[in-house]
Design an enzyme around this catalytic site. Structure first.
Site, PDB file in Angstrom:
ATOM      1  N   HIS A 195      -5.808   2.977  -4.437  1.00 33.31           N
ATOM      2  CA  HIS A 195      -5.820   3.284  -2.997  1.00 33.31           C
ATOM      3  C   HIS A 195      -6.223   4.742  -2.803  1.00 33.31           C
ATOM      4  O   HIS A 195      -5.727   5.409  -1.890  1.00 33.31           O
ATOM      5  CB  HIS A 195      -4.434   3.009  -2.422  1.00 33.31           C
ATOM      6  CG  HIS A 195      -4.417   2.755  -0.938  1.00 33.31           C
ATOM      7  ND1 HIS A 195      -5.282   1.926  -0.299  1.00 33.31           N
ATOM      8  CD2 HIS A 195      -3.588   3.247   0.041  1.00 33.31           C
ATOM      9  CE1 HIS A 195      -5.013   1.887   0.996  1.00 33.31           C
ATOM     10  NE2 HIS A 195      -3.992   2.703   1.233  1.00 33.31           N
ATOM     11  N   ASP A 225       0.816  -1.216   0.000  1.00 37.31           N
ATOM     12  CA  ASP A 225       0.000   0.000   0.000  1.00 37.31           C
ATOM     13  C   ASP A 225       0.853   1.270   0.000  1.00 37.31           C
ATOM     14  O   ASP A 225       2.024   1.257   0.394  1.00 37.31           O
ATOM     15  CB  ASP A 225      -0.891   0.043   1.248  1.00 37.31           C
ATOM     16  CG  ASP A 225      -2.069  -0.909   1.145  1.00 37.31           C
ATOM     17  OD1 ASP A 225      -2.130  -1.675   0.160  1.00 37.31           O
ATOM     18  OD2 ASP A 225      -2.919  -0.889   2.054  1.00 37.31           O
ATOM     19  N   ASP A 226       0.218   2.360  -0.417  1.00 35.68           N
ATOM     20  CA  ASP A 226       0.671   3.746  -0.222  1.00 35.68           C
ATOM     21  C   ASP A 226       1.717   4.223  -1.219  1.00 35.68           C
ATOM     22  O   ASP A 226       2.159   5.373  -1.139  1.00 35.68           O
ATOM     23  CB  ASP A 226       1.221   3.977   1.198  1.00 35.68           C
ATOM     24  CG  ASP A 226       0.157   3.795   2.261  1.00 35.68           C
ATOM     25  OD1 ASP A 226      -1.027   3.699   1.896  1.00 35.68           O
ATOM     26  OD2 ASP A 226       0.513   3.743   3.458  1.00 35.68           O
ATOM     27  N   HIS A 272       3.893  -2.323   3.061  1.00 32.44           N
ATOM     28  CA  HIS A 272       3.893  -0.959   2.530  1.00 32.44           C
ATOM     29  C   HIS A 272       5.185  -0.692   1.771  1.00 32.44           C
ATOM     30  O   HIS A 272       6.271  -1.095   2.216  1.00 32.44           O
ATOM     31  CB  HIS A 272       3.745   0.069   3.655  1.00 32.44           C
ATOM     32  CG  HIS A 272       2.450  -0.039   4.395  1.00 32.44           C
ATOM     33  ND1 HIS A 272       2.247  -0.949   5.413  1.00 32.44           N
ATOM     34  CD2 HIS A 272       1.276   0.647   4.255  1.00 32.44           C
ATOM     35  CE1 HIS A 272       1.008  -0.826   5.873  1.00 32.44           C
ATOM     36  NE2 HIS A 272       0.393   0.133   5.191  1.00 32.44           N
ATOM     37  N   HIS A 326      -5.232   9.449  -0.589  1.00 35.17           N
ATOM     38  CA  HIS A 326      -5.225   8.645   0.628  1.00 35.17           C
ATOM     39  C   HIS A 326      -6.241   9.160   1.639  1.00 35.17           C
ATOM     40  O   HIS A 326      -6.001   9.210   2.850  1.00 35.17           O
ATOM     41  CB  HIS A 326      -3.835   8.617   1.256  1.00 35.17           C
ATOM     42  CG  HIS A 326      -3.606   7.411   2.141  1.00 35.17           C
ATOM     43  ND1 HIS A 326      -3.926   7.402   3.477  1.00 35.17           N
ATOM     44  CD2 HIS A 326      -3.097   6.196   1.875  1.00 35.17           C
ATOM     45  CE1 HIS A 326      -3.621   6.239   4.006  1.00 35.17           C
ATOM     46  NE2 HIS A 326      -3.113   5.475   3.041  1.00 35.17           N
TER      47      HIS A 326
END
Length: 705
Positions: A135, A84-85, A236, A139
């Site tokens: 995603h 993620d991210d 991540h 965010h």
């Protein structure tokens, strides 16, 4: 002809507005992309789940799209590695290197704004066979945003992905989500919205907790399934230092393979052919445009940041150096240790050009007559229509002559007064100014040095009780007691103020008197004298009080004239830069200083305010305010020193911070208009300000306070 030029200028104003809007959009785009966001691990604890179907909370982590709800569990001995991210320019490529080395495909849930910054990294993901999901764009917590923002977060992410890779995604993972068991009422609304928009939601079942930055061995242990159960593992590739994630991944893959696990993507688990279908042609090109805009915004903001840094350093260093030099000037010229020579006691001619000054002229003349130095006063009425000359003559004061002439402008009036002068020393002042009893005496003392051709006095604001008056008062005090002292020592004085200045008549004759080639006749005359080899100095103790503009409109007209006239003078004397001797010295020091600090830096001043707002909205507001406060603190310290030198009460400096938000922007707008006027080649007349009079009373009030 003038009307035609003005017509041409109007589109320039339109272009300026359009350029400003484009600049604002660029900053907004960059701010949106670079806004700081929290890590998924910072998600709030689950709330009520009254509306969440029980089978959703007990079902699998993959929740399908469409009216018919379905969920998938990951088969035993199968793991889906998810990240993620990202993308992150440092850690994502290293994670991709590890995956390529072990020939493993993973699922990356990317933040759209980061995709626009690093499209090449996302393109590498796609070409390497990895799966890409959304995603959101910034965010954001989708459970808290309005409906329009919900759709934008997804649609803009799709555009970013299409622009970077030419594909879209059917997968999504809401920020701050975790497992199916943790879905509460708020998250359930998000999952339903994603399903209605056609997205397959991929939650997690096993959190590596790498966002807590534990030891590598702990990340590996957290990511290892219990028994043979299939898992969706959360890691991540952005959001901080991910070196431990990279190292843990390099250990985890061989470990799971040794335990009989296989690595799969979401599409493989749910039996879909692919999760990243090709984007439509129009969507792809809109995405390319979005990526391009963000890249341009990044480049623009980087350049602006460098400029801002240079401007900030230059302003602070200049102020500190000027304070040091001003202190040296003050100590050197201290009366107890400095003398220009024998006292100057010869009579002086004071020339007062006047145009419609009936409100002030009586106070002006009386202040001269009651002075301690012998003077002849010549009032040159330049075609006034309000009876200014009649008021001056009605005073019937000894030593005062009134010359009436047709209106020809201030330089013409001054030259008429100089021609009629009987003394070798000539003081020039404005018809809206009053002198103290010692002003003339103090002003002419430097003429004991035969090299001195002109002396600048110390003009102060008389009507300083309003906010606008206070701002001008601060400006005048700093200019007189910091800037002019420095110019004096460097021998590059650019302006002897029209309100209070003294000249050697032979020097005036040498340069041909006062020219009407520019609107800043005082600046033009001063530069002529310096270039001719005369020394121009300042005498801070020679104080004059002048009536400042009392409205924004009047101030605008005055500063418009000054700013435009200064540019004219700079252009007229541009060749001084290449000359030798005093002229070259002024060209390389004085003109350079005027160009840099009276034109270039004021033009860049709004950048400080724009980036201040940018920092508050998109960066750390506390740090941004602290930096701005530090710069303001340096300015305040310099102002306090200037007020101390001038023996003025510093309590008025509470208005300085407010001045930064209003007065400075006004001066910037004036400068812009002056530049446009200069480019258009339009000449301006002698702008007359509306005077209220009563200068003696104002000055007496200031002295009492």
């Amino acid at each position: 002809m003038k009307a035609a030029v003005l017509a041409l200028l109007r589109p320039r104003w339109l272009l300026t507005v359009m350029a400003s809007l484009a600049f604002a959009c660029v900053l907004f785009a960059h701010g949106l992309v670079n806004a700081e966001f929290g890590a998924d691990g910072n998600a709030a604890a689950p709330g009520d789940a009254a509306t969440v179907p029980q089978n959703v909370r007990t079902g699998g982590p993959v929740i399908g799209a469409g009216a018919k709800r379905w969920q998938f569990r990951v088969p035993d001995r199968t793991v889906i590695l998810t990240f993620d991210d990202g993308p992150n320019p440092e850690w994502t490529p290293k994670i991709l290197d590890v995956l390529d080395r072990h020939k493993v495909h993973a699922s990356f849930f990317v933040v759209g704004s980061k995709v626009t910054e690093h499209p090449d990294i996302v393109d590498r993901m796609h070409r390497s066979g990895h799966e890409i999901g959304l995603h959101t764009f910034t965010h954001s917590d989708l459970s808290t945003v309005p409906g329009w923002r919900f759709g934008m977060e997804l649609s803009q992410s799709q555009l970013a992905l299409a622009g970077a890779t030419g594909v879209t995604s059917s997968l999504a993972r809401p920020p701050y989500s975790s497992t199916a068991e943790a879905v509460d009422d708020n998250q359930w609304g998000v999952l339903q919205g994603l399903s209605e928009d056609g997205y397959t939601t991929v939650l997690t079942t096993l959190d590596s907790k790498d966002w807590q930055r534990p030891p590598v061995s702990q990340i590996v242990a957290n990511s290892t399934p219990s028994g043979h159960r299939g898992e969706v593992i959360l890691m991540h590739d952005a959001g901080g230092d991910r070196s431990r994630t990279v190292a843990a991944l390099d250990r985890l893959i061989p470990r799971l393979r040794a335990q009989g696990y296989r690595f799969a993507t979401t599409a493989e688990v749910i039996g879909e052919s692919q999760a990243n279908p090709p984007a439509a042609r129009g969507q792809h090109w809109r995405g390319v445009l979005l990526v391009g805009i963000v890249r341009v915004a990044g480049a623009v903001v980087s350049v602006l940041a460098l400029i801002l840094l240079a401007v900030g350093v230059l302003m602070v260093v200049r102020l500190l150096l000027m304070v040091v030099v001003a202190r040296r000037h003050a100590r050197t010229r201290r009366p107890s240790r400095w003398s220009w020579g024998p006292p100057v006691t010869e009579p002086v001619t004071v020339v007062v050009p006047a145009y419609n000054e009936k409100e002030c002229i009586a106070d002006t003349i009386r202040s001269l007559v009651r002075g301690t130095h012998p003077v002849e006063v010549i009032v040159v009425d330049d075609g006034s229509t309000d009876g200014t000359a009649d008021v001056a003559e009605s005073l019937a004061l000894p030593g005062v002559r009134v010359i009436r002439k047709p209106n020809g402008g201030k330089p013409s009036a001054l030259n008429a007064g100089i021609a009629a002068a009987r003394c070798d020393l000539v003081v020039m002042m404005d018809g809206d100014t009053v002198f103290t009893r010692d002003t003339v005496r103090r002003l002419v003392q430097p003429f004991a040095d035969r090299r001195v051709g002109a002396v600048a006095g110390n003009a102060k604001i008389a009507n300083r009780n309003s906010m606008l008056g206070r701002w001008q008062h601060i400006e005048y005090v700093i200019g007189s007691n910091i800037d002019r002292r420095v110019y004096d020592l460097l021998r590059c004085m650019p302006t002897v103020p029209g309100a209070v200045g003294a000249f050697r008549r032979s020097a005036l004759h040498q340069v041909g008197g006062v020219s009407d080639a520019t609107l800043a006749e005082d600046t033009d005359l001063t530069i002529e004298l310096v270039r001719a080899g005369w020394r121009v100095v300042c005498e801070p103790s020679a104080i004059a009080y002048t009536e400042a503009p009392s409205t924004i409109g009047q101030l605008w007209r005055q500063r418009y004239r000054w700013s435009y006239g200064t540019m004219q003078a700079m252009w007229k004397h541009r060749r001084a830069v290449f000359e030798r001797g005093p002229s070259g010295r002024f060209g390389r020091w004085g003109l350079a200083h005027l160009a840099l600090f009276q034109v270039m830096l004021p033009l860049l001043a709004p950048l400080v305010d724009v980036l201040l707002l940018y920092g508050i909205l998109f960066l750390d507001p506390v740090k941004t305010a602290a930096v701005w406060g530090a710069v303001l603190g340096v300015q305040l310290a310099g102002a306090c020193y200037a007020f101390r030198l001038d023996r003025e009460k510093a309590r008025v400096l509470w208005a300085l911070p407010v001045q930064q938000f209003v007065y400075r922007q006004l001066m910037y707008a004036v400068l812009i208009q002056s530049i446009i006027t200069a480019v258009g080649g339009i000449r301006l007349g002698w702008h007359k300000l509306q005077r209220t009079g009563g200068l003696d009373a104002l000055v007496s009030g200031q002295n009492r306070s």
